[in-house]
Motif scaffolding. Structure first.
Motif, short mmCIF file in Angstrom:
data_model
loop_
_atom_site.label_atom_id
_atom_site.label_comp_id
_atom_site.label_asym_id
_atom_site.label_seq_id
_atom_site.Cartn_x
_atom_site.Cartn_y
_atom_site.Cartn_z
N UNK A 1 0.85 -1.19 0.00
CA UNK A 1 0.00 0.00 0.00
C UNK A 1 0.89 1.24 0.00
N UNK A 2 0.69 2.07 -0.99
CA UNK A 2 1.47 3.31 -1.06
C UNK A 2 0.75 4.47 -0.37
N UNK A 3 -0.57 4.52 -0.53
CA UNK A 3 -1.36 5.61 0.04
C UNK A 3 -2.20 5.05 1.19
N UNK A 4 -1.88 5.51 2.40
CA UNK A 4 -2.53 4.99 3.61
C UNK A 4 -3.37 6.10 4.24
N UNK A 5 -4.61 5.77 4.57
CA UNK A 5 -5.50 6.70 5.26
C UNK A 5 -5.80 6.14 6.65
N UNK A 6 -5.62 6.98 7.65
CA UNK A 6 -5.99 6.63 9.02
C UNK A 6 -7.16 7.53 9.39
N UNK A 7 -8.24 6.93 9.86
CA UNK A 7 -9.45 7.69 10.16
C UNK A 7 -9.69 7.67 11.67
N UNK A 8 -9.70 8.85 12.28
CA UNK A 8 -9.94 8.99 13.71
C UNK A 8 -9.05 10.07 14.28
N UNK A 9 -9.48 10.65 15.39
CA UNK A 9 -8.71 11.74 15.99
C UNK A 9 -8.19 11.46 17.37
N UNK A 10 -8.33 10.23 17.83
CA UNK A 10 -7.88 9.88 19.17
C UNK A 10 -6.45 9.38 19.21
N UNK A 11 -6.03 8.92 20.38
CA UNK A 11 -4.65 8.46 20.55
C UNK A 11 -4.27 7.31 19.62
N UNK A 12 -5.17 6.38 19.37
CA UNK A 12 -4.84 5.24 18.51
C UNK A 12 -4.56 5.68 17.08
N UNK A 13 -5.38 6.58 16.56
CA UNK A 13 -5.18 7.03 15.18
C UNK A 13 -3.93 7.89 15.05
N UNK A 14 -3.70 8.76 16.03
CA UNK A 14 -2.50 9.61 16.01
C UNK A 14 -1.25 8.74 16.04
N UNK A 15 -1.23 7.77 16.93
CA UNK A 15 -0.09 6.86 17.05
C UNK A 15 0.10 6.05 15.77
N UNK A 16 -0.99 5.54 15.23
CA UNK A 16 -0.91 4.73 14.02
C UNK A 16 -0.34 5.53 12.85
N UNK A 17 -0.89 6.71 12.62
CA UNK A 17 -0.42 7.55 11.51
C UNK A 17 1.06 7.89 11.67
N UNK A 18 1.45 8.28 12.86
CA UNK A 18 2.84 8.64 13.12
C UNK A 18 3.77 7.45 12.93
#
Length: 110
Positions: A1-18
């Motif tokens: 996967x080249x283009x990844x979307x993380x949906x959510x604004x909580x700690x799990x999404x922030x950590x995942x995206x980072x």
């Protein structure tokens, strides 16, 4: 996967995206969240620090994007997009969508 979307604004999404962007810097990582900032309920300094870290990591931030979810929504499956928005933005296509929207959103969908 080249283009990844993380949906959510909580700690799990922030950590995942980072973490995805730090471990795979060549990936195009986007974080979508329904408010104008991540980590609602956290102190303003914490929210600001998190958003700055995400930007420094190279994560593309998309505030004010509330995802449409259906009653048969399967948020535990990693799959490609598109993601549709309740807030009127154009659908977003991603090679991989990671859902971290929480139970509050899921209970509203069903």
């Amino acid at each position: 996967a080249q283009r990844v979307a993380v949906v959510g604004g909580g700690p799990s999404s922030v950590s995942t995206a980072s973490n995805v962007k730090r471990h795979y810097p060549d990936k195009d990582v986007h974080l979508f969240f329904s408010r104008d900032h991540v980590l609602p309920g956290y102190h303003q300094a914490t929210r600001s620090d998190a958003m700055l870290r995400l930007l420094c990591d190279g994560v593309v931030l998309h505030p004010n994007h509330r995802a449409q979810v259906t009653p048969n929504f399967k948020g535990d499956i990693l799959a490609p997009g598109p993601i549709h928005w309740q807030t009127g933005q154009e659908p977003f296509n991603a090679d991989l969508v990671v859902w971290a929207i929480g139970l509050a959103i899921l209970s509203k969908a069903g």
